[in-house]
Motif scaffolding. Sequence first.
Motif, PDB file in Angstrom:
ATOM      1  N   GLY A  72      41.064  83.170 -35.908  1.00  0.00           N
ATOM      2  CA  GLY A  72      41.263  82.479 -34.238  1.00  0.00           C
ATOM      3  C   GLY A  72      40.459  83.508 -33.301  1.00  0.00           C
ATOM      4  N   CYS A  73      40.663  82.859 -32.151  1.00  0.00           N
ATOM      5  CA  CYS A  73      39.934  84.127 -31.517  1.00  0.00           C
ATOM      6  C   CYS A  73      41.106  83.584 -30.252  1.00  0.00           C
ATOM      7  CB  CYS A  73      38.638  83.866 -30.742  1.00  0.00           C
ATOM      8  SG  CYS A  73      38.456  85.042 -29.669  1.00  0.00           S
ATOM      9  N   ASP A  74      41.135  84.889 -29.301  1.00  0.00           N
ATOM     10  CA  ASP A  74      42.430  84.555 -27.508  1.00  0.00           C
ATOM     11  C   ASP A  74      40.970  84.931 -26.599  1.00  0.00           C
ATOM     12  OD1 ASP A  74      44.230  84.142 -28.992  1.00  0.00           O
ATOM     13  OD2 ASP A  74      45.219  86.227 -28.886  1.00  0.00           O
ATOM     14  N   ASN A  75      40.189  85.068 -26.774  1.00  0.00           N
ATOM     15  CA  ASN A  75      39.410  85.251 -25.617  1.00  0.00           C
ATOM     16  C   ASN A  75      38.885  84.456 -24.703  1.00  0.00           C
ATOM     17  OD1 ASN A  75      39.221  88.221 -26.099  1.00  0.00           O
ATOM     18  ND2 ASN A  75      38.347  87.947 -28.279  1.00  0.00           N
ATOM     19  N   PHE A  76      38.263  83.575 -24.959  1.00  0.00           N
ATOM     20  CA  PHE A  76      38.145  82.226 -24.294  1.00  0.00           C
ATOM     21  C   PHE A  76      36.844  82.552 -23.666  1.00  0.00           C
ATOM     22  CE2 PHE A  76      42.492  81.128 -25.696  1.00  0.00           C
ATOM     23  CZ  PHE A  76      42.006  79.543 -25.865  1.00  0.00           C
ATOM     24  N   CYS A  77      36.426  82.946 -23.314  1.00  0.00           N
ATOM     25  CA  CYS A  77      35.034  83.197 -23.411  1.00  0.00           C
ATOM     26  C   CYS A  77      34.224  81.294 -22.679  1.00  0.00           C
ATOM     27  CB  CYS A  77      33.658  83.635 -24.188  1.00  0.00           C
ATOM     28  SG  CYS A  77      33.891  85.367 -24.739  1.00  0.00           S
ATOM     29  N   THR A  78      33.682  81.855 -21.692  1.00  0.00           N
ATOM     30  CA  THR A  78      34.108  80.580 -20.677  1.00  0.00           C
ATOM     31  C   THR A  78      33.075  79.198 -21.524  1.00  0.00           C
ATOM     32  OG1 THR A  78      32.270  81.402 -19.706  1.00  0.00           O
ATOM     33  CG2 THR A  78      34.529  81.273 -18.397  1.00  0.00           C
ATOM     34  N   TYR A  79      31.914  79.974 -22.855  1.00  0.00           N
ATOM     35  CA  TYR A  79      30.777  79.682 -23.193  1.00  0.00           C
ATOM     36  C   TYR A  79      31.372  78.489 -24.535  1.00  0.00           C
ATOM     37  CZ  TYR A  79      30.060  83.721 -24.603  1.00  0.00           C
ATOM     38  OH  TYR A  79      30.880  85.013 -25.519  1.00  0.00           O
ATOM     39  N   CYS A  80      32.381  79.552 -25.361  1.00  0.00           N
ATOM     40  CA  CYS A  80      32.440  79.141 -26.920  1.00  0.00           C
ATOM     41  C   CYS A  80      33.864  78.623 -27.010  1.00  0.00           C
ATOM     42  CB  CYS A  80      32.754  80.773 -26.992  1.00  0.00           C
ATOM     43  SG  CYS A  80      33.134  81.028 -28.901  1.00  0.00           S
ATOM     44  N   ILE A  81      33.661  77.814 -27.644  1.00  0.00           N
ATOM     45  CA  ILE A  81      34.677  76.724 -28.710  1.00  0.00           C
ATOM     46  C   ILE A  81      34.796  77.254 -29.198  1.00  0.00           C
ATOM     47  CG2 ILE A  81      33.032  75.732 -30.679  1.00  0.00           C
ATOM     48  CD1 ILE A  81      34.192  73.567 -28.142  1.00  0.00           C
ATOM     49  N   VAL A  82      35.173  78.291 -30.250  1.00  0.00           N
ATOM     50  CA  VAL A  82      36.070  78.944 -30.931  1.00  0.00           C
ATOM     51  C   VAL A  82      37.214  79.050 -30.677  1.00  0.00           C
ATOM     52  CG1 VAL A  82      36.254  81.657 -32.543  1.00  0.00           C
ATOM     53  CG2 VAL A  82      33.615  80.537 -32.260  1.00  0.00           C
ATOM     54  N   PRO A  83      37.653  79.451 -29.731  1.00  0.00           N
ATOM     55  CA  PRO A  83      38.880  79.422 -30.025  1.00  0.00           C
ATOM     56  C   PRO A  83      40.273  78.057 -29.688  1.00  0.00           C
ATOM     57  CG  PRO A  83      38.659  80.826 -28.486  1.00  0.00           C
ATOM     58  CD  PRO A  83      36.706  80.066 -28.871  1.00  0.00           C
ATOM     59  N   TYR A  84      39.014  76.896 -29.527  1.00  0.00           N
ATOM     60  CA  TYR A  84      39.645  76.068 -29.569  1.00  0.00           C
ATOM     61  C   TYR A  84      39.729  75.683 -30.613  1.00  0.00           C
ATOM     62  CZ  TYR A  84      38.375  76.292 -24.668  1.00  0.00           C
ATOM     63  OH  TYR A  84      38.794  77.426 -22.931  1.00  0.00           O
ATOM     64  N   GLY A 121      36.721  88.884 -38.301  1.00  0.00           N
ATOM     65  CA  GLY A 121      37.215  88.595 -37.616  1.00  0.00           C
ATOM     66  C   GLY A 121      36.573  88.602 -35.781  1.00  0.00           C
ATOM     67  N   GLN A 122      36.758  87.582 -35.604  1.00  0.00           N
ATOM     68  CA  GLN A 122      35.754  87.079 -34.097  1.00  0.00           C
ATOM     69  C   GLN A 122      36.341  88.345 -33.406  1.00  0.00           C
ATOM     70  OE1 GLN A 122      33.846  84.438 -34.495  1.00  0.00           O
ATOM     71  NE2 GLN A 122      35.480  83.297 -35.897  1.00  0.00           N
ATOM     72  N   ASN A 123      37.068  89.178 -33.719  1.00  0.00           N
ATOM     73  CA  ASN A 123      36.914  90.185 -32.129  1.00  0.00           C
ATOM     74  C   ASN A 123      38.052  91.286 -33.067  1.00  0.00           C
ATOM     75  OD1 ASN A 123      37.701  92.199 -30.524  1.00  0.00           O
ATOM     76  ND2 ASN A 123      38.701  90.857 -29.316  1.00  0.00           N
ATOM     77  N   SER A 180      32.874  93.042 -33.197  1.00  0.00           N
ATOM     78  CA  SER A 180      33.617  93.701 -32.184  1.00  0.00           C
ATOM     79  C   SER A 180      33.318  93.756 -30.722  1.00  0.00           C
ATOM     80  CB  SER A 180      33.272  95.576 -31.950  1.00  0.00           C
ATOM     81  OG  SER A 180      33.189  95.927 -32.882  1.00  0.00           O
ATOM     82  N   HIS A 181      34.350  93.119 -30.124  1.00  0.00           N
ATOM     83  CA  HIS A 181      33.994  92.953 -28.257  1.00  0.00           C
ATOM     84  C   HIS A 181      34.401  93.961 -28.190  1.00  0.00           C
ATOM     85  CE1 HIS A 181      34.654  90.790 -24.573  1.00  0.00           C
ATOM     86  NE2 HIS A 181      35.040  89.592 -24.923  1.00  0.00           N
ATOM     87  N   PRO A 182      33.057  94.130 -26.650  1.00  0.00           N
ATOM     88  CA  PRO A 182      33.086  95.103 -25.505  1.00  0.00           C
ATOM     89  C   PRO A 182      34.842  95.643 -25.254  1.00  0.00           C
ATOM     90  CG  PRO A 182      30.961  94.299 -25.879  1.00  0.00           C
ATOM     91  CD  PRO A 182      32.003  93.135 -26.701  1.00  0.00           C
ATOM     92  N   VAL A 234      26.678  91.927 -26.241  1.00  0.00           N
ATOM     93  CA  VAL A 234      26.639  92.008 -24.901  1.00  0.00           C
ATOM     94  C   VAL A 234      26.824  90.930 -24.309  1.00  0.00           C
ATOM     95  CG1 VAL A 234      23.932  92.609 -24.528  1.00  0.00           C
ATOM     96  CG2 VAL A 234      25.948  93.516 -23.094  1.00  0.00           C
ATOM     97  N   GLN A 235      26.305  89.693 -24.497  1.00  0.00           N
ATOM     98  CA  GLN A 235      25.686  88.597 -24.334  1.00  0.00           C
ATOM     99  C   GLN A 235      25.289  88.325 -22.654  1.00  0.00           C
ATOM    100  OE1 GLN A 235      26.369  86.871 -26.178  1.00  0.00           O
ATOM    101  NE2 GLN A 235      29.041  87.066 -27.452  1.00  0.00           N
ATOM    102  N   CYS A 236      25.333  89.227 -21.915  1.00  0.00           N
ATOM    103  CA  CYS A 236      23.828  89.486 -20.788  1.00  0.00           C
ATOM    104  C   CYS A 236      24.273  90.666 -20.198  1.00  0.00           C
ATOM    105  CB  CYS A 236      24.322  88.908 -19.858  1.00  0.00           C
ATOM    106  SG  CYS A 236      25.581  88.635 -18.914  1.00  0.00           S
ATOM    107  N   ASN A 256      34.126  84.922 -18.537  1.00  0.00           N
ATOM    108  CA  ASN A 256      35.023  85.906 -19.132  1.00  0.00           C
ATOM    109  C   ASN A 256      35.540  87.113 -20.130  1.00  0.00           C
ATOM    110  OD1 ASN A 256      37.854  86.442 -18.713  1.00  0.00           O
ATOM    111  ND2 ASN A 256      38.724  84.886 -20.133  1.00  0.00           N
ATOM    112  N   ARG A 257      34.403  87.776 -19.538  1.00  0.00           N
ATOM    113  CA  ARG A 257      34.178  89.069 -20.744  1.00  0.00           C
ATOM    114  C   ARG A 257      35.029  90.145 -20.656  1.00  0.00           C
ATOM    115  NH1 ARG A 257      32.344  87.260 -25.753  1.00  0.00           N
ATOM    116  NH2 ARG A 257      31.433  90.319 -25.849  1.00  0.00           N
ATOM    117  N   HIS A 258      35.365  90.524 -19.922  1.00  0.00           N
ATOM    118  CA  HIS A 258      36.008  91.448 -19.157  1.00  0.00           C
ATOM    119  C   HIS A 258      36.071  92.745 -19.182  1.00  0.00           C
ATOM    120  CE1 HIS A 258      39.501  88.908 -18.472  1.00  0.00           C
ATOM    121  NE2 HIS A 258      39.419  88.551 -19.314  1.00  0.00           N
TER     122      HIS A 258
END
Length: 460
Positions: free
Chosen positions: A178-190, A222-224, A259-261, A286-288, A298-300
């Motif tokens: 799973g994932c708790d990060n909710f990057c705004t483009y990503c469906i994974v947490p849902y 793991g997603q993160n 790894s999430h930065p 990094v995504q962008c 929402n990458r923080h």
Amino acid sequence: MEYITYEHNAEAADIISRYYDTPPLAYVHSYGCQQNVNDGERIKGVLVDIGYGLCDKPEDADLILFNTCAVREHAEQRVFGNVGALKGLKEKKPGLIIGLCGCMANQKHVVEKLRQSYPYVDLVFGVDGIDTLPGLIARKLEKHKRILLEPAQRPVIVENLPIRRESEFRAWLPIMYGCDNFCTYCIVPYVRGREKSRRPGDILAEFRGLIAAGYKEITLLGQNVNSYGKGLEESIDFADLLNLLCSVPGDYQIRFMTSHPKDASHKLIDTIAAQPHLCKHLHLPVQCGSDRLLARMNRHYTVEHYLELIEYARARVPGITFSSDIIVGFPGETEEDFQGTLDLVRKVGYMQLFTFIYSKREGTPAATYPDATTRQEKTDRMSRLLAVQDEIAMGLVRAQVGQTVRVLVEGYGRLEGTLSGRLDNNLTLEFPADASLMGQYVMVHLTDARATVLLGEWMP
Ligand code: 5AD
Ligand code: SF4
């Protein structure tokens, strides 16, 4: 969160064995990320546990299961296309069970579409339901009714699922789901739900089992992975887990992703520096390269923070290399934002880049963001990014020539009589040698490069 242990379902196995004259065959196909591939290996393990044989062709199967991916629209379209292509097979073989599981099955609108438009799909269950598969198949065989489960998150981790691994020397080892990060483009947490960490004792036990069975490369999944340990009784973080695993004696290497930065710590980098078992490589998406877009994603983290991490890693771990994921054409991306991405890619010098054009996912915040950039502009930006990256990668690959490296032989090269392996940095190398070296560590002198593939000579 509950931890449960898989138990053999004798009743289901009995129903299945009485239903078929000879042991039935299953065809399982997994799409998408390594996490999904590993789920597919466990699905196969469970099917074998209840009496199924495995086959490589859908035409031979009594059960066809697509273990699906939802991360981009293209992946979903492929699955619908492949499911559609099974219609004829089902007409010829009415007893055939066609099932769909994985991330797509955890979306309400997908289940609804299957219900309405794909009447020959018999079985649908989500990512958390692998242990329930025996019961579902038995119910389907007894009641002759479609079983399309509604998406639901299950706050459990099932340990000891049987597994049929694809390789005898490389293994995937999930440490969290799973994932708790909710990057705004990503469906994974849902679709994969909230983050849940496996207990360190369970991970260690599986790891020890793999090393004892002769596995040489273990990739932790793991997603993160950097937020490993949240919610566990023990106080442990990802770096602690790596140190725990590296204390197991043996000749092996460990990789990990992703790894999430925002959570990658100096402690993690220091651990990579200190532990010889860890590959000197960091996949750090990094995504962008625009702070404005990173915030909207929402990458923080900021570009500055990201580059500081890269700099720290380079200083602490000599020779470390990096790879990344980049999304091109996120809603509202301007030419200036995109220039920021090109700039960052040049500054870091990635060994590999996984690049994606933004794909709108219904239900995510970014799906509602205005997006004025045309498809043509997005593909144009993508080609420019790839051109920059190709040049960087070629230079980095060329720079490896002349070294002598220790690599795990993983497969066959493209030319007859050659084998292939991967360096710490994931670069592929090929060298002439006998197949008996498969799965072993060998020394190879790197003599040349063709595009991004290194060529070498085995040094017995
Ligand atoms: N569109 C394009 N790429 C995406 N990714 C995740 N969601 C999307 C999307 N909606 C990419 C990210 C992530 C990788 C696994 O997939 O770059 O890191
Ligand atoms: Fe998606 Fe972001 Fe979670 Fe990765 S960290 S799975 S990109 S939400």
